[in-house]
Scaffold this active site. Sequence first.
Site, PDB file in Angstrom:
ATOM      1  N   CYS A   1     -22.311  22.978 -15.257  1.00 17.03           N
ATOM      2  CA  CYS A   1     -23.298  22.516 -14.277  1.00 17.03           C
ATOM      3  C   CYS A   1     -22.780  22.710 -12.845  1.00 17.03           C
ATOM      4  O   CYS A   1     -22.770  23.820 -12.351  1.00 17.03           O
ATOM      5  CB  CYS A   1     -23.712  21.084 -14.576  1.00 17.03           C
ATOM      6  SG  CYS A   1     -25.352  20.706 -13.942  1.00 17.03           S
TER       7      CYS A   1
ATOM      8  N   HIS B   1     -25.395  21.373 -20.036  1.00 13.90           N
ATOM      9  CA  HIS B   1     -24.247  20.560 -20.457  1.00 13.90           C
ATOM     10  C   HIS B   1     -23.962  20.768 -21.945  1.00 13.90           C
ATOM     11  O   HIS B   1     -24.421  19.985 -22.777  1.00 13.90           O
ATOM     12  CB  HIS B   1     -24.519  19.070 -20.175  1.00 13.90           C
ATOM     13  CG  HIS B   1     -24.555  18.761 -18.721  1.00 13.90           C
ATOM     14  ND1 HIS B   1     -23.425  18.397 -18.018  1.00 13.90           N
ATOM     15  CD2 HIS B   1     -25.565  18.788 -17.837  1.00 13.90           C
ATOM     16  CE1 HIS B   1     -23.745  18.207 -16.747  1.00 13.90           C
ATOM     17  NE2 HIS B   1     -25.044  18.434 -16.608  1.00 13.90           N
TER      18      HIS B   1
ATOM     19  N   GLU C   1     -21.466  20.124 -23.522  1.00 16.16           N
ATOM     20  CA  GLU C   1     -20.664  19.016 -24.067  1.00 16.16           C
ATOM     21  C   GLU C   1     -21.507  17.992 -24.837  1.00 16.16           C
ATOM     22  O   GLU C   1     -20.980  17.238 -25.638  1.00 16.16           O
ATOM     23  CB  GLU C   1     -19.862  18.326 -22.958  1.00 16.16           C
ATOM     24  CG  GLU C   1     -20.654  17.533 -21.919  1.00 16.16           C
ATOM     25  CD  GLU C   1     -21.067  18.373 -20.704  1.00 16.16           C
ATOM     26  OE1 GLU C   1     -21.182  19.607 -20.839  1.00 16.16           O
ATOM     27  OE2 GLU C   1     -21.293  17.781 -19.629  1.00 16.16           O
TER      28      GLU C   1
HETATM   29  N1  GLN Z   1     -25.330  18.386  -8.348  1.00 17.27           N
HETATM   30  C1  GLN Z   1     -25.805  19.499  -9.074  1.00 17.27           C
HETATM   31  C2  GLN Z   1     -27.316  19.472  -9.230  1.00 17.27           C
HETATM   32  O1  GLN Z   1     -27.934  18.478  -9.033  1.00 17.27           O
HETATM   33  C3  GLN Z   1     -25.125  19.575 -10.422  1.00 17.27           C
HETATM   34  C4  GLN Z   1     -25.501  18.480 -11.355  1.00 17.27           C
HETATM   35  C5  GLN Z   1     -24.532  18.308 -12.496  1.00 17.27           C
HETATM   36  O2  GLN Z   1     -23.407  18.785 -12.455  1.00 17.27           O
HETATM   37  N2  GLN Z   1     -24.929  17.559 -13.512  1.00 17.27           N
HETATM   38  O3  GLN Z   1     -27.922  20.483  -9.570  1.00 17.27           O
END
Ligand code: GLN
Length: 545
Positions: A390, A519, A521
Amino acid sequence: MSKIIFITGGVMSGIGKGVATASLGKILQSYGFSVSAMKIDPYVNVDAGTMNPTEHGEVFVTEDGLECDQDIGNYERFLNKNLHRVDYMTTGSIYQALIQKERNLEFGGKCVEVVPHVPEEVISRIQKSQRINKADIMLVEIGGTIGEYQNLLFLEAARILRQRHLHYPKDVLFVMVSYLPIPAMIGEMKTKPTQYAVRSLNSAGIQPDIILARSALPLDKVRKQKLSFALNLHEEDIISAPDIKSIYEVPVNFEKDQLGAIVLRKLGLKKKETDLKDWKRLVKTIQRPSKQPVKIGVVGKYFASGSFSLADSYISVIESLKHASWFHGREPVLSWLDVEKYEKRPTLLKELKEYDGIVVPGGFGTRGVEGKIRVIEYCRRAKIPYFGLCYGMQLAVVEFARHVAKMDRAHTEEINPKTPYPVIHILPEQEKLLSSKNYGGSMRLGLYDCAIKDGTIAKRSYKTARIKERHRHRYEVNSKFLPRLEKRGLIVSGINPQRKLVEIIELRDHPFFVGVQFHPEFLSRPLNPHPLFREFIRAAIKTKK
Ligand code: GLN
């Protein structure tokens, strides 16, 4: 209808109630029953999405896009089952629903009261989850500790449910996970706090059927007798639950005291099969890994402060790294690297060479961003296997834009809305939400499709052209800059087919450099590691050689 087992916690928090719940579920599954699990959190927050990970630990995301407590992740990993919105509730969500119903005149002019309306709403949620999951056995973990003010209404709901099953006592059970301290100056395991905790539960009208006795050491016969006498329980209903090295040993450990057989007897069920074999094999690997350890650095900023530590803030990432390492027969040695130190002292970046692989997990906001970009640059140049999740993917694109594609001061709009090269920009629908301060549960959340490009690391890992992964973000790769980035060697190996959003990027001429907008994970399971984590660890092992 499924039988219900309520799990409550006594004496203090942080003793592994979630893992105990998940482990009980695993055991019951292994006897051939379908099991569902539900978590009740006493917070007024409507969901866990608005809580800082250092306060509450990781925010887990279900496939239908609910931001919830990390225990849901534990349940999913142990039960190898996807859970949903219906499997989680908070005080906030209960009140929100009740107040909405009241506003809609659904109470027909009646006075809406805390009792019975709050417990009734809780019961209706439990029953809804029961109807949807159709499991043989449903576990309901009530968060918080007995004696706290905040979970009283949930205990009242549980009591009412039991009362309604008075003629079917084998349909509703209560398990209390308690703690027996061994104070250093006494050197003896003390039962009194557990006795008081059970009395408190009794005063809520509930008698536990089973005690899971957490302690540093196993429970001895004398302690069992004492608790049995004081708590009106059979000795066998008090299960020893000593500290152990890995959470995955818990089901095997509970079975030493025959927890499964005892619970089934109380529920009036007969075991259909016994199958904890694969799980036991995993526990053996964890206890005695056959090969060299693999050293992975997790670079983050949600470090210990308040009651939760880094391990809690990134628990799914950490568990995924473990699953993948065990798959390769290796012991995972994981280090938490505080990103801010690389901002203050870039000469420290050299120490990254000591690791076989580096992960930059998800994150938000400005703090630590330049440090992460430096770490990513270092991994790219020094050919250290890199896996960005992410934010870790978005910042890899920023790094590539700045240093390879020569887009000076390229950035994500999240940090610098005025950058000349907004290579990461806000999703159009998110802009409106942010300007109206609509923050709760409003990100791009849950499962989305991703098409995988042939001939890439992604394809080699997934071995299929179409996947679905869970998301939690507001920003995305700006496709306007893609031609320029791709010309310089950035590979887009996964794309959302409906909206053409970039989901996976990677680099060639590197042992493993992969970033994902989602994600992964959240989908890794102990006996079935996530393909990308599996390949990341494979590359880390290979690089080590
Ligand atoms: N801050 C970034 C976004 O909002 C990444 C979010 C994250 O890592 N879950 O897109």
